[in-house]
Design a protein around this motif. Structure first.
Motif: not given
Length: 418
Positions: A53-66
């Motif tokens: 999940a941390r990798v996703v946060e670091e690599r995804w620039s758009g909005p997300l939640a989860g």
């Protein structure tokens, strides 16, 4: 016999290489979904879920939640994705609430939304969501009985897919009509999608009848309510063809870790014999078979140094009351089988850093381990009979402690002959 510089240091280096190859970060970044017109919702379960999940946060620039759920002690800080820690291997209330939370997080999405599912080993226990009317205690009792029975991970996960309302494709079914993209770290023989974390987002070819047959084969008693549920249509998982809006990507696997260790050994001038990444069976029986393989190589005059590598997941049938996971038990049984052999060393560790319920990843041994312990009044055979491998290595030395590694591609074993 020629000398070899620090054999146990090489074994640790081989394990480190295997762990590095199991880091899914780059593959996660490569497989992040594109063309997300709606919302991106991240859900996940497993020992590596928080790290993923941390990798996703670091690599995804758009909005997300989860929301992701991981084992106690395996959480890492995330800013936009909620991380919940829960019990493994026996499920608990926080885990059950988190499993329901994952279902809630993906419910009500539309066709423009995307669910990014992060699954890894350990997810089966962490996704335990009891069927309506069945208490969590029934599934806790079932889990304890399975762990003590010697059932294989394949058998255990077949049952779990039919008793958890978040497994066996049910999480993806709850997300429909949203697109579901699953990124998985495999810890199962054959890297079967439906077996990793009991397949919460993929179709399942197994049946509830097979689950009942496994219970009968291992003489595992379950509550009347759970037995009745397993005989009902509601117990069936999502079958092939039932999830048309999903895709699945493997971002780390045992075979890649074995390959990395083999390449390092080869670079050090050590010949490699690989037994593959799908070794299963009772830990002490596998140890005996591997000792026989080693002896056959030695007696055939194979040139030293060489190393025998293997992966997969062994099991332990509880007979005693001691402490110790499957890797420590394998290592202890191997040490007993190799007693007095010259120039032999071995390491057996779980790549998630936690062997069973203890704080060690596994253990490291040599042909001198048992005799040196005996000189100190420590009886290896007695410890093995009591399933107390951890107690043996705690007293005799040899525990390998890494802490949680942030990944999980199952067991890593290396037997080095120098």
């Amino acid at each position: 016999m020629p000398s070899f510089p620090d054999p146990q240091a090489l074994l640790h280096a081989l394990f480190a290489a295997a762990l590095k190859a199991a880091d899914p970060s780059e593959e996660i970044a490569r497989h992040l979904p594109s063309h997300v017109r709606g919302r991106l919702v991240v859900v996940g379960a497993g020992k590596a879920a928080a790290q993923m999940a941390r990798v996703v946060e670091e690599r995804w620039s758009g909005p997300l939640a989860g929301l992701v759920v991981t084992r106690y002690g395996h959480g890492v800080p995330c800013e936009r994705i909620t991380v919940v820690e829960a019990s493994h291997p026996v499920p608990d209330e926080p885990g059950a609430r988190a499993a329901q939370g994952l279902i809630d997080a993906v419910s009500g999405l539309g066709p423009d939304d995307v669910v990014l599912a992060l699954v890894s080993g350990g997810g089966s226990a962490l996704l335990t969501l009891p069927p309506p009317g069945i208490p969590l205690s029934d599934l806790q009792d079932l889990t304890r009985a399975l762990l003590a029975s010697g059932a294989s991970i394949t058998e255990m996960n077949t049952i779990r897919r039919h008793v958890s309302m978040a497994a066996g494709g049910r999480l993806a079914r709850a997300a429909a009509p949203a697109r579901v993209v699953t990124l998985a770290v495999s810890d199962v023989p054959g890297d079967l999608a439906h077996a990793i974390a009991s397949g919460p987002t993929v179709e399942d070819p197994t049946t509830s009848a097979e689950a009942r047959a496994i219970l009968d084969r291992h003489a595992i008693a379950v509550s009347p309510a759970l037995r009745a549920f397993l005989a009902s249509p509601e117990a069936e998982s999502v079958k092939p063809g039932g999830l048309p809006h999903g895709e699945f990507h493997l971002v780390a696997a045992p075979s890649l870790s074995l390959r990395a260790a083999a390449e390092l050994a080869d670079s050090r001038g050590v010949a490699v014999i690989s037994l593959g990444d799908q070794v299963e069976g009772e830990a002490r029986d596998v140890a005996a078979a591997h000792a026989a393989e080693l002896r056959a190589r030695i007696e055939a005059g194979m040139a030293r140094p060489f190393v025998i590598l293997s992966g997969g997941e062994t099991t332990v049938t509880l007979r005693g009351s001691g402490r110790g996971g499957r890797n420590a038990e394998y290592a202890l049984a191997l040490a007993i089988a190799m007693e007095g052999w010259e120039g032999v060393h071995a390491l057996a560790c779980d790549t998630d850093g936690i062997d069973g319920t203890q704080d060690n990843a596994g253990a490291i041994v040599s042909g001198l381990t048992v005799s040196q312990a005996r000189e100190r009044g420590i009886d290896a055979a007695a410890h093995l009979a009591d399933n107390d491998a951890y107690g043996f290595f705690e007293r005799a030395g040899g525990l390998v402690v890494t802490g949680p590694t942030g990944t999980n591609v199952n067991d890593f074993r290396a037997i080095l002959c120098v």
